[in-house]
Each structure stands twice: as structure tokens, then as C-alpha cells.
Design a protein around this motif. Structure first.
Motif, PDB file in Angstrom:
ATOM      1  N   HIS A  93       0.732  -1.217  -0.055  1.00 13.12           N
ATOM      2  CA  HIS A  93      -0.059   0.127  -0.002  1.00 13.12           C
ATOM      3  C   HIS A  93       0.852   1.166   0.045  1.00 13.12           C
ATOM      4  N   ILE A  94       0.701   2.089  -0.642  1.00 17.68           N
ATOM      5  CA  ILE A  94       1.213   3.479  -0.862  1.00 17.68           C
ATOM      6  C   ILE A  94       0.140   4.517  -0.275  1.00 17.68           C
ATOM      7  N   GLY A  95       0.932   5.625  -0.098  1.00 21.80           N
ATOM      8  CA  GLY A  95       0.350   6.972   0.345  1.00 21.80           C
ATOM      9  C   GLY A  95       0.519   7.886  -0.985  1.00 21.80           C
ATOM     10  N   ILE A  96      -0.271   8.658  -1.609  1.00 16.42           N
ATOM     11  CA  ILE A  96       0.007   9.605  -2.704  1.00 16.42           C
ATOM     12  C   ILE A  96      -0.336  10.933  -2.242  1.00 16.42           C
ATOM     13  N   THR A  97       0.644  11.989  -2.262  1.00  9.04           N
ATOM     14  CA  THR A  97       0.281  13.336  -1.914  1.00  9.04           C
ATOM     15  C   THR A  97       0.697  13.984  -3.108  1.00  9.04           C
ATOM     16  N   VAL A  98      -0.447  14.693  -3.694  1.00  9.56           N
ATOM     17  CA  VAL A  98      -0.189  15.705  -4.860  1.00  9.56           C
ATOM     18  C   VAL A  98      -0.016  16.814  -4.186  1.00  9.56           C
ATOM     19  N   THR A  99       1.284  17.647  -4.505  1.00  2.00           N
ATOM     20  CA  THR A  99       1.758  18.683  -3.803  1.00  2.00           C
ATOM     21  C   THR A  99       1.688  19.952  -4.742  1.00  2.00           C
ATOM     22  N   GLU A 127       3.083  17.356  -9.672  1.00  2.00           N
ATOM     23  CA  GLU A 127       4.174  16.776  -8.635  1.00  2.00           C
ATOM     24  C   GLU A 127       3.569  16.151  -7.485  1.00  2.00           C
ATOM     25  N   PHE A 128       4.226  15.142  -7.061  1.00  2.00           N
ATOM     26  CA  PHE A 128       3.364  14.380  -5.737  1.00  2.00           C
ATOM     27  C   PHE A 128       4.726  13.715  -5.309  1.00  2.00           C
ATOM     28  N   THR A 129       4.305  13.167  -3.958  1.00  2.00           N
ATOM     29  CA  THR A 129       4.844  12.414  -3.101  1.00  2.00           C
ATOM     30  C   THR A 129       4.376  11.189  -2.921  1.00  2.00           C
ATOM     31  N   VAL A 130       5.272   9.870  -2.955  1.00  2.00           N
ATOM     32  CA  VAL A 130       4.657   8.706  -2.833  1.00  2.00           C
ATOM     33  C   VAL A 130       5.478   8.295  -1.424  1.00  2.00           C
ATOM     34  N   GLU A 131       4.768   7.557  -0.797  1.00  2.00           N
ATOM     35  CA  GLU A 131       5.061   6.902   0.759  1.00  2.00           C
ATOM     36  C   GLU A 131       4.799   5.624   0.750  1.00  2.00           C
ATOM     37  N   ASN A 132       5.629   4.928   1.599  1.00  2.00           N
ATOM     38  CA  ASN A 132       5.443   3.288   1.916  1.00  2.00           C
ATOM     39  C   ASN A 132       4.470   3.633   3.079  1.00  2.00           C
ATOM     40  N   ALA A 133       3.334   2.968   2.861  1.00  2.00           N
ATOM     41  CA  ALA A 133       2.002   3.025   3.906  1.00  2.00           C
ATOM     42  C   ALA A 133       2.029   2.041   4.821  1.00  2.00           C
ATOM     43  N   ASP A 134       2.574   0.799   4.472  1.00  2.00           N
ATOM     44  CA  ASP A 134       2.438  -0.431   5.315  1.00  2.00           C
ATOM     45  C   ASP A 134       3.669  -1.331   5.708  1.00  2.00           C
ATOM     46  N   ALA A 178      11.351   0.350   1.878  1.00  2.00           N
ATOM     47  CA  ALA A 178      10.876  -0.935   2.420  1.00  2.00           C
ATOM     48  C   ALA A 178      10.469  -0.893   3.811  1.00  2.00           C
ATOM     49  N   GLU A 179      10.382   0.518   4.284  1.00  2.00           N
ATOM     50  CA  GLU A 179       9.982   0.724   5.520  1.00  2.00           C
ATOM     51  C   GLU A 179       8.711   1.661   5.322  1.00  2.00           C
ATOM     52  N   ALA A 180       7.815   1.607   6.532  1.00  2.00           N
ATOM     53  CA  ALA A 180       6.531   2.252   6.533  1.00  2.00           C
ATOM     54  C   ALA A 180       6.916   3.668   7.113  1.00  2.00           C
ATOM     55  N   GLY A 181       6.652   4.698   6.100  1.00  2.00           N
ATOM     56  CA  GLY A 181       6.897   6.103   6.513  1.00  2.00           C
ATOM     57  C   GLY A 181       7.871   6.560   5.304  1.00  2.00           C
ATOM     58  N   ALA A 182       8.671   5.560   4.711  1.00  2.00           N
ATOM     59  CA  ALA A 182       9.826   5.838   3.870  1.00  2.00           C
ATOM     60  C   ALA A 182       9.015   6.796   2.632  1.00  2.00           C
TER      61      ALA A 182
END
Length: 217
Positions: A93-99, A127-134, A178-182
Motif C-alpha cells: 500500500h502506498i500513500g499519494i500526496t499531490v503537492t 508533482e507528488f510524493t509517494v510514501e510506503n504506507a504499510d 521497504a519501511e513504513a513512512g519512507a
């Protein structure tokens, strides 16, 4: 009688001395042989130490449960959507933040597309940020394909696929993603037809095709 007796005693003493002499010589020869034998023997090699047992690697942490953003969710630029990710064997799962959305040089855009270019398309950079969610191992994975939308979330009249130009190039997850929050930052080149502009973005993959997540100003 006395003389004979003394002679016997003398012989006995001589025999005793002779025996004693032989004993001393034997002991001396034996000691010398032992010494020679000891000097000629090599010292036994020290037993080799057993190699230390390899440390067992800690098992990878199980991905944590996350709350997924429902299809059709309307967000503002700067908000984050959490969505499933499944590409090229990487799942999680990823977090997507359009900046933000920025303008792109038209000449550079036309040059990048070459004969596939269109004089009526105005380019923009999402422009956006992708975060490792899980915490799943998503190292080296590619970012999601976001599509540009107008300020009210509508169609821009043009779609650009697989194009990068200087200042608006797609990034990629680092190997240690590979870590949550990266997280990492990336961009998507998009375009708009005559009379339209790109002001936001939408996510339309993995179950969101018919009801995308949309970011607007």
C-alpha cells in the motif's frame, strides 16, 4: 677361610659396580634418546577454533494494516490518499500526496514528443510524493500513473503517456523503500487541450478506474 671369603666379597663388589655402571649407561642412553626423540618431534598443531555461527537474519516485519482511501474520494492538493499497490511483483500500500502543478516549457515539450507532439496541447507538470504506507518491500518500484484534471476535477482534453522532459521527469522508489513512512518525490508530465489547463490530478488504477481519487486546488 678368611682370604677366600674376602675374595668372594671383592668379586661380588666388582660385579655390583659393573651392574651399577651398566645401569647408569642405560639410563643415560635412554635419557639421551628421549631428549633426541623429543627434539625431533614437531609440536602438535593447535586445534582450529570453530567458526562462529552466522547470526540469523531477523525475519522481515509483517506489513501493517492500513485504512484505504475509498474510490471517488475528493481531496485537496496537499492531502494524502492511501491505495493498494500491485506492479511487477511488488505489492503493498502506498500513500499519494499531490503537492502541486507547474507550467512546462512548450518548446521542450514538443521536442520531447517529436512527431507524436501536438501543437494544441499545453504541457503541465504534476508533482507528488509517494510514501510506503504499510512497510511492504517496494524498493525500486515505479510511481503510480496520475492523470491531470482541471480545477473542478474535469477532463483536460489531452493525456500524455510515458514522456519525460528536463524538470519534469518521473522518479523511482529507492532500493531501500521497504519501511513504513519512507517516501520519495516524483513528477508526471501531463497536458491540456485548447481552452483548458491542468490544475490537479486523479488516481485511476487498481480498482479506481471507474471512480477515481481526485485532487483539486
Amino acid at each position: 677361610m678368611n682370604r677366600t671369603r674376602m675374595t668372594v666379597l671383592a668379586l661380588t663388589s666388582a660385579a655390583a659396580l659393573a651392574l651399577a655402571g651398566c645401569s647408569d649407561d642405560d639410563d643415560s642412553d635412554s635419557s639421551a634418546a628421549d631428549a633426541d626423540s623429543g627434539s625431533s618431534q614437531e609440536a602438535a598443531p593447535e586445534p582450529e577454533e570453530e567458526p562462529a555461527a552466522a547470526e540469523e537474519e531477523s525475519p522481515a516485519a509483517e506489513p501493517k494494516e492500513v485504512e484505504v482511501t475509498p474510490p471517488g474520494t475528493k481531496l485537496k492538493i496537499g492531502d494524502t490518499a492511501v491505495v493498494p499497490y500491485d506492479r511487477a511483483g511488488a505489492t503493498g500500500h502506498i500513500g499519494i500526496t499531490v503537492t502541486g502543478v507547474s507550467d512546462v516549457d512548450k518548446a521542450a515539450f514538443d521536442a520531447a514528443l517529436g512527431e507524436n507532439g501536438d501543437a494544441d496541447i499545453t504541457p503541465f507538470c504534476v508533482e507528488f510524493t509517494v510514501e510506503n504506507a504499510d512497510g511492504s518491500d517496494l524498493g525500486g518500484s515505479y510511481p503510480p500513473d496520475l492523470k491531470g484534471v482541471t480545477a473542478d476535477g474535469g477532463d483536460t482534453g489531452a493525456t500524455v503517456f510515458g514522456a519525460d522532459i528536463e524538470g519534469c521527469a518521473e522518479g523511482q522508489a529507492p532500493d531501500e523503500f521497504a519501511e513504513a513512512g519512507a517516501s520519495y518525490e516524483t513528477k508526471r508530465l501531463q497536458g491540456a487541450g485548447p481552452g483548458a489547463s491542468v490544475a490537479g490530478a486523479s488516481y485511476e488504477e487498481d480498482g479506481y478506474e471507474d471512480d477515481p481519487v481526485v485532487w483539486t486546488p
